[in-house]
Design a protein around this motif. Structure first.
Motif, PDB file in Angstrom:
ATOM      1  N   UNK A 201       0.822  -1.207   0.000  1.00 45.04           N
ATOM      2  CA  UNK A 201       0.000   0.000   0.000  1.00 45.04           C
ATOM      3  C   UNK A 201       0.857   1.259   0.000  1.00 45.04           C
ATOM      4  N   UNK A 202       0.226   2.335  -0.454  1.00 43.46           N
ATOM      5  CA  UNK A 202       0.802   3.675  -0.374  1.00 43.46           C
ATOM      6  C   UNK A 202      -0.225   4.511   0.375  1.00 43.46           C
ATOM      7  N   UNK A 216       3.569   6.669   3.872  1.00 43.75           N
ATOM      8  CA  UNK A 216       4.237   5.426   4.220  1.00 43.75           C
ATOM      9  C   UNK A 216       3.513   4.296   3.488  1.00 43.75           C
ATOM     10  N   UNK A 217       3.665   3.065   3.943  1.00 47.56           N
ATOM     11  CA  UNK A 217       2.982   1.957   3.285  1.00 47.56           C
ATOM     12  C   UNK A 217       3.059   0.686   4.098  1.00 47.56           C
ATOM     13  N   UNK A 218       2.276  -0.286   3.676  1.00 48.33           N
ATOM     14  CA  UNK A 218       2.184  -1.584   4.342  1.00 48.33           C
ATOM     15  C   UNK A 218       2.426  -2.706   3.334  1.00 48.33           C
ATOM     16  N   UNK A 219       2.962  -3.786   3.834  1.00 47.60           N
ATOM     17  CA  UNK A 219       3.027  -5.030   3.069  1.00 47.60           C
ATOM     18  C   UNK A 219       2.034  -5.993   3.692  1.00 47.60           C
ATOM     19  N   UNK A 220       1.134  -6.523   2.872  1.00 47.88           N
ATOM     20  CA  UNK A 220       0.139  -7.481   3.343  1.00 47.88           C
ATOM     21  C   UNK A 220       0.506  -8.847   2.783  1.00 47.88           C
ATOM     22  N   UNK A 221       0.977  -9.709   3.660  1.00 43.83           N
ATOM     23  CA  UNK A 221       1.410 -11.025   3.192  1.00 43.83           C
ATOM     24  C   UNK A 221       0.238 -11.942   2.880  1.00 43.83           C
ATOM     25  N   UNK A 222      -0.917 -11.604   3.401  1.00 45.54           N
ATOM     26  CA  UNK A 222      -2.122 -12.405   3.164  1.00 45.54           C
ATOM     27  C   UNK A 222      -3.165 -11.478   2.557  1.00 45.54           C
ATOM     28  N   UNK A 223      -3.802 -11.890   1.452  1.00 44.41           N
ATOM     29  CA  UNK A 223      -4.805 -11.046   0.817  1.00 44.41           C
ATOM     30  C   UNK A 223      -6.043 -10.944   1.709  1.00 44.41           C
ATOM     31  N   UNK A 241       8.595   3.091   2.449  1.00 42.17           N
ATOM     32  CA  UNK A 241       8.241   3.440   1.070  1.00 42.17           C
ATOM     33  C   UNK A 241       9.161   4.532   0.539  1.00 42.17           C
ATOM     34  N   UNK A 242       9.701   5.375   1.412  1.00 45.52           N
ATOM     35  CA  UNK A 242      10.622   6.411   0.965  1.00 45.52           C
ATOM     36  C   UNK A 242      11.823   5.822   0.222  1.00 45.52           C
ATOM     37  N   UNK A 243      12.145   4.568   0.514  1.00 43.56           N
ATOM     38  CA  UNK A 243      13.288   3.918  -0.126  1.00 43.56           C
ATOM     39  C   UNK A 243      12.895   3.087  -1.347  1.00 43.56           C
ATOM     40  N   UNK A 244      11.601   3.048  -1.669  1.00 41.61           N
ATOM     41  CA  UNK A 244      11.119   2.250  -2.816  1.00 41.61           C
ATOM     42  C   UNK A 244      10.724   3.191  -3.945  1.00 41.61           C
ATOM     43  N   UNK A 245      11.616   3.389  -4.895  1.00 40.38           N
ATOM     44  CA  UNK A 245      11.382   4.376  -5.946  1.00 40.38           C
ATOM     45  C   UNK A 245      10.112   4.093  -6.738  1.00 40.38           C
ATOM     46  N   UNK A 248       6.811   4.564  -4.565  1.00 43.76           N
ATOM     47  CA  UNK A 248       6.689   5.978  -4.188  1.00 43.76           C
ATOM     48  C   UNK A 248       6.220   6.820  -5.387  1.00 43.76           C
ATOM     49  N   UNK A 249       6.838   6.627  -6.525  1.00 39.93           N
ATOM     50  CA  UNK A 249       6.487   7.436  -7.693  1.00 39.93           C
ATOM     51  C   UNK A 249       5.099   7.080  -8.231  1.00 39.93           C
ATOM     52  N   UNK A 250       4.761   5.796  -8.237  1.00 38.10           N
ATOM     53  CA  UNK A 250       3.425   5.380  -8.666  1.00 38.10           C
ATOM     54  C   UNK A 250       2.370   5.955  -7.727  1.00 38.10           C
ATOM     55  N   UNK A 251       2.619   5.867  -6.418  1.00 42.55           N
ATOM     56  CA  UNK A 251       1.670   6.401  -5.450  1.00 42.55           C
ATOM     57  C   UNK A 251       1.431   7.882  -5.625  1.00 42.55           C
TER      58      UNK A 251
END
Length: 402
Positions: A201-202, A216-223, A241-245, A248-251
């Motif tokens: 998520x973003x 920021x963002x979340x990783x959901x390992x389970x749908x 998320x600041x480190x995920x180009x 971050x840009x898509x969001x």
């Protein structure tokens, strides 16, 4: 400033939004379906005044409440709830009382209907799964055969994973159509090709100019669908998320494409776990859906723990000042993970064992109300960790079965 807040008492921790507004001198005017005397003390203290109605779904009653507040306090500046279920009620009130700070009824389809969200993602140049609006069985079968099974079927205007199905073949689709879909003649269902990926998520907060004050963002390992099927068992954690180009840009492009202003937002994306023809390569980011409210569950609190901030305060300042005054410089400090245990599952370690194992890494423990436990877990542990290896070890221990 006068802010009407729908359902300040539920979810249980959403009184924090009201509290931060009130601290900034705002008249926070709550409308809820629980009698005043039954409200928790922190809820009552967070409000300037409270109007009880037996049902927030009764629009006439809610409209009378807003009319009462206007007569007593003057013009309403914002109508909020931070709850997906009440977004359309918010919009209707803004429309009828000509409140300009937020979406009105005519604009809601673009941010509520999953099929219309595809248009916003297209404007943002973000790929999405192919879809079909289910009108009849023959067309549904043709689409499923075109994209290949499995397919996902869900309401075009829905909340969470309710009434969502994963369909594996023609026979299952025929049964679903004839048994389930025909039961909801007033519902529109959307069918999408299956995406072999997990959800990232973003999430963030914008001001009235659409500037992002925090993200920021979340990783959901389970749908979400698997959470419901597993009685709520899940693992989701904050990530930097600041480190995920790419994310971050898509969001940021999606924020601009949807014109997100004065909102807490929660955007869901698929990250492909393997390549799929027509969708992309492993690791690519695809749009799933947008939610124009704070992320659910205890995610706001997880954000606070992960960044050493107060997102409730940032949101309140976005409405009052249009800027993030309290935490203008923020950075990712640690992983914070939601471990949700499923209902009626025998786990190898008791709650006391978990307390001992996590020690001071345990930040929060909750038993969610049954009405929302399917997407959160029957018992929730929220813990911090300094690395993904530590996070994985915590998950192995907390969710180990007998």
């Amino acid at each position: 400033m006068n802010v009407v807040f729908l359902s300040p008492h539920f979810p249980l921790h959403f009184w924090n939004f009201c509290d931060r507004l009130k601290r900034l001198g705002v008249n926070v005017l709550g409308i809820g379906d629980s009698p005043y005397d039954s409200l928790a003390g922190e809820v009552r203290d967070s409000l300037t005044e409270y109007y009880y109605t037996p049902s927030i779904e009764d629009y006439d009653s809610v409209m009378r409440a807003v009319g009462f507040f206007i007569h007593k306090y003057g013009r309403i500046d914002y109508v909020e709830s931070q709850n997906e279920y009440w977004l359309e009620q918010e919009a209707r009130l803004r429309t009828d009382f000509n409140i300009s700070s937020g979406w009105k009824t005519a604009e809601m389809d673009a941010v509520k209907l999953k099929s219309r969200m595809k248009e916003g993602y297209q404007r943002a140049k973000v790929k999405t799964a192919r879809y079909h609006l289910v009108n009849n069985l023959d067309e549904a079968l043709a689409f499923a055969r075109q994209v290949g099974y499995p397919v996902i079927v869900k309401p075009d205007n829905g909340v969470g994973a309710n009434n969502t199905w994963k369909v594996l073949n023609d026979d299952e689709l025929k049964t679903l159509y004839n048994v389930e879909i025909v039961r909801y003649p007033d519902f529109h269902f959307i069918m999408e090709e299956f995406v072999p990926g997990h959800i990232e998520t973003f999430d963030g907060i914008t001001n009235e100019r659409g500037e992002i004050l925090f993200y920021t963002g979340q990783v959901m390992r389970v749908t979400p669908l698997a959470m419901l099927q597993g009685a709520g068992e899940n693992v989701s954690y904050t990530q930097n998320v600041q480190a995920l180009d790419d994310l971050r840009e898509v969001g940021k492009r999606v924020v601009e494409a949807f014109g997100v202003r004065n909102r807490f937002f929660h955007f869901e994306f698929f990250r492909l776990d393997k390549a799929k023809k027509g969708l992309g390569r492993k690791g690519d980011v695809l749009g799933l859906e947008v939610n124009m409210r704070a992320p659910g569950g205890y995610i706001p609190d997880k954000m606070n723990y992960a960044y050493d901030v107060d997102v409730y305060q940032i949101w309140a300042e976005s409405l009052v000042y249009g800027e993030n005054r309290s935490f203008p410089e923020y950075g990712f400090k640690r992983y914070v993970t939601h471990f949700g245990r499923g209902a009626n599952v025998s786990y190898a370690h008791s709650a006391d064992d978990v307390h001992g194992y996590l020690g001071d890494k345990l930040l929060l423990e909750k038993i969610p109300p049954k009405s929302i436990s399917g997407g959160m877990g029957a018992q929730v542990f929220i813990a911090r960790s300094e690395s993904l290896d530590e996070l994985n070890a915590q998950a192995d221990y907390v969710l180990a079965k007998e």
